[in-house]
Design an enzyme around this catalytic site. Structure first.
Site, PDB file in Angstrom:
ATOM      1  N   CYS A  91       0.807  -1.218  -0.263  1.00 11.76           N
ATOM      2  CA  CYS A  91       0.248  -0.236   0.028  1.00 11.76           C
ATOM      3  C   CYS A  91       0.904   1.305   0.265  1.00 11.76           C
ATOM      4  O   CYS A  91       0.862   2.230  -0.775  1.00 11.76           O
ATOM      5  CB  CYS A  91      -1.055   0.308   1.135  1.00 11.76           C
ATOM      6  SG  CYS A  91      -2.669  -0.570   1.093  1.00 11.76           S
ATOM      7  N   HIS A 121      -1.074   6.053   2.658  1.00 16.43           N
ATOM      8  CA  HIS A 121      -1.618   5.316   3.739  1.00 16.43           C
ATOM      9  C   HIS A 121      -1.174   6.183   4.905  1.00 16.43           C
ATOM     10  O   HIS A 121      -0.515   7.084   4.699  1.00 16.43           O
ATOM     11  CB  HIS A 121      -0.680   4.379   3.541  1.00 16.43           C
ATOM     12  CG  HIS A 121      -0.492   3.292   4.010  1.00 16.43           C
ATOM     13  ND1 HIS A 121      -1.175   2.239   4.379  1.00 16.43           N
ATOM     14  CD2 HIS A 121       0.494   2.957   5.672  1.00 16.43           C
ATOM     15  CE1 HIS A 121      -0.601   1.203   5.568  1.00 16.43           C
ATOM     16  NE2 HIS A 121      -0.006   1.433   6.052  1.00 16.43           N
TER      17      HIS A 121
END
Ligand SMILES: *[C@@H]1O[C@H](CO)[C@@H](O)[C@H](O)[C@H]1NC(C)=O
Ligand SMILES: *[C@@H]1O[C@H](CO)[C@@H](O)[C@H](O)[C@H]1NC(C)=O
Ligand SMILES: *[C@@H]1O[C@H](CO)[C@@H](O)[C@H](O)[C@H]1NC(C)=O
Ligand SMILES: *[C@@H]1O[C@H](CO)[C@@H](O)[C@H](O)[C@H]1NC(C)=O
Ligand SMILES: *[C@@H]1O[C@H](CO)[C@@H](O)[C@H](O)[C@H]1NC(C)=O
Length: 510
Positions: A68, A122
């Protein structure tokens, strides 16, 4: 309104266009192309499919790293993980490598009101614990209040005991605040869109869904569409390729850690998991996708598509048992290939336009800049010192959307780090921290092949020793779309292999 503004004249666009389009970027966490619009027959994604009907569908789009934080920071800054020096979750580019302009920041600096809803950056150090506010966003980003329960015991088992399960269909009534993070994000995104309706100032809204990322927590009713029996014989390529180097393997440590898998004592590192649990994971992934598709439908119904550019994508893929793996964390096609769907009022389409050229998530930043007719983003000169702050390492897909781009020569470059040559729990070889990284796998996707080279990496100075090779993989997508036969050791393929190695080195810039 069929006037087409070429990117080279876009500097004048603010004078020539009546008003700017709004821009909406939608990111689904860990979404591979399990969508009807991508030909997946098991998927139930009517809302995304209907949206795709009026859109350009990029059929071969790839993430820069199947994790991510590196993937998102790459997408949002337009730079490769190698430029950001980010392969884990633990550095912030502005203080670590350079004060690079982000995609939302660029829109903000050109008069847009920018807003983030849900998971776009993130969370944590890689976005300075603020989702890069205030530089990227006009207002503090919205994070759903139920996000904090993501890894809590919230999955009732059959006796009603709450567990930290992987597979977690729920009744909303049993959940904290009786809701789920993505429901909260969509409610907020709709509120935002309505609140901007009367404003003359265009907006850039980013909406980030948490699902289908694990755990698979979604309203129970979505399971009903997916009989378990359909998910037993999901794929043929359930074997670890016999000639796959061990360094390429990822032992899906996060699946093993969940309560409902812990007690199955899955053999480390290669498994396998039981065929029943395999089917359950696939079923739950598809149900989670159906759940976010439903929410997507609610959101898109509140948008004026005549005045809004919308891009939909996944941050990277996920292996649903291909190669007997159950995670991202690799350089395989299933971990890297993502849906990428772009819709612009400038290109009204009666049916979906499929674009087969190879594209990268890096391309999204310059493409959105061109679709909004902001001043074109320069291509970064990666040898320039100090580095340019506002540029992109990707290419604009605008010419392809206009129908003038030639895409056949494009390649995608991705990478994945490892702490050593074998899969390990400590350090976790699925997601090593920077100081533990000793090997880097670079993967090149060309029109016909995937070529991956694992070499020595030095974390102290971010360099590689290209002569110290720990693994080499070559898959021919004409014969082997599942990447099951590693051809790298076959002398018949020496010429192809060496050509691809040169091409890869060129792409890496070494
Ligand atoms: C573009 O803008 C510049 C500066 O405002 C102006 O000199 C030029 O004539 C414009 N070109 C077009 C094609 O409108
Ligand atoms: C980074 O760039 C932004 C504008 O692009 C500027 O406001 C900020 O002061 C810069 N920060 C540093 C540390 O240079
Ligand atoms: C990052 O966070 C720190 C501490 O919260 C803050 O002082 C700093 O200004 C932030 N940096 C940027 C570029 O926003
Ligand atoms: C899956 O395929 C195998 C072999 O082709 C077959 O024996 C088995 O019954 C199938 N399972 C299901 C649930 O369809
Ligand atoms: C897994 O291992 C534990 C401890 O050795 C044991 O108690 C348990 O019964 C095992 N579970 C299965 C499904 O074999």
């Amino acid at each position: 309104m069929n006037i087409i503004y070429a990117p080279c004249t876009s500097r004048n666009a603010s004078q020539s266009l009546p008003s700017r389009h709004n821009v909406v970027l939608i990111i689904f966490d860990d979404l591979r192309p399990t969508l009807g619009a991508y030909g997946d027959r098991l998927a139930q994604t009517p809302h995304l499919d209907a949206f795709a009907q009026g859109s350009s569908i990029f059929t071969r789009a790839y993430s820069q790293q199947a994790l991510c934080a590196p993937s998102r920071n790459s997408l949002l800054t337009g730079r490769r993980p190698d430029t950001l020096h980010l392969y884990d979750f633990y550095s912030y580019w502005r203080t670590f490598v350079g004060n690079f302009t982000t995609l939302p920041q660029y829109f903000k600096e050109h008069g847009y009101y920018t807003y983030s809803c849900g998971k776009i950056f993130h969370p944590g150090i890689s976005s300075n614990n603020t989702d890069d506010y205030p530089l990227s966003w006009s207002a503090p980003p919205f994070r759903p209040r139920t996000e904090q329960y993501m890894n809590s015991p919230v999955c009732p088992d059959r006796w009603g005991v709450l567990r930290k399960n992987l597979i977690c269909p729920v009744h909303l009534q049993t959940q904290p605040y009786k809701t789920l993070p993505d429901i909260e994000s969509v409610t907020e995104a709709l509120r935002f869109v309505q609140s901007r309706a009367k404003s003359r100032r265009p907006y850039f809204l980013a909406l980030g869904f948490h699902k289908p990322h694990i755990n698979f927590r979604f309203p129970r009713q979505f399971l009903a569409h997916f009989p378990l029996s359909k998910f037993y014989n999901y794929t043929d390529d359930t074997l670890k390729p016999p000639d796959m180097p061990a360094v390429a393997w990822n032992p899906y440590t996060d699946v093993r850690a969940r309560d409902d898998f812990k007690y199955a004592n899955i053999s480390f590192p290669y498994g396998p998991i039981s065929t029943h649990q395999a089917a359950q994971i696939r079923q739950a992934y598809y149900a989670a996708v159906a759940y976010v598709d439903d929410l997507f439908g609610k959101f898109i119904a509140g948008l004026d598509l005549q005045s809004t550019v919308v891009v939909v994508l996944g941050d990277h893929g996920w292996s649903l048992g291909e190669h007997a793996e159950w995670a991202k964390y690799s350089n395989f096609e299933v971990a890297l290939r993502v849906p990428l769907i772009i819709r612009s009022p400038e290109f009204p389409l009666e049916q979906a336009k499929r674009l087969y050229g190879i594209t990268e998530l890096l391309d999204v930043f310059p493409t959105l800049v061109d679709l909004a007719h902001l001043p074109a983003l320069p291509t970064c000169n990666r040898t320039k010192m100090p580095p340019q702050l506002t540029c992109s390492e990707g290419k604009s897909l605008y010419p392809q959307m206009q129908g003038v781009g030639l895409a056949t020569q494009h390649v995608a470059l991705s990478q994945y780090p490892r702490p050593g040559l074998l899969p390990t729990k400590h350090p976790n070889s699925d997601k090593p921290k920077l100081h533990n990284i000793k090997v880097m796998g670079y993967s090149l996707r060309t029109d016909l092949y995937r070529y991956t080279l694992w070499v020595r990496f030095f974390a102290q100075n971010f360099t590689c020793d290209w002569n110290e090779v720990y693994g080499e993989e070559l898959y021919d997508h004409r014969l082997d779309a599942g990447e099951e036969m590693n051809l790298a050791s076959l002398s018949d393929f020496d010429e192809v292999r060496m050509r691809l190695r040169r091409r890869l080195l060129q792409a890496v810039g070494s």
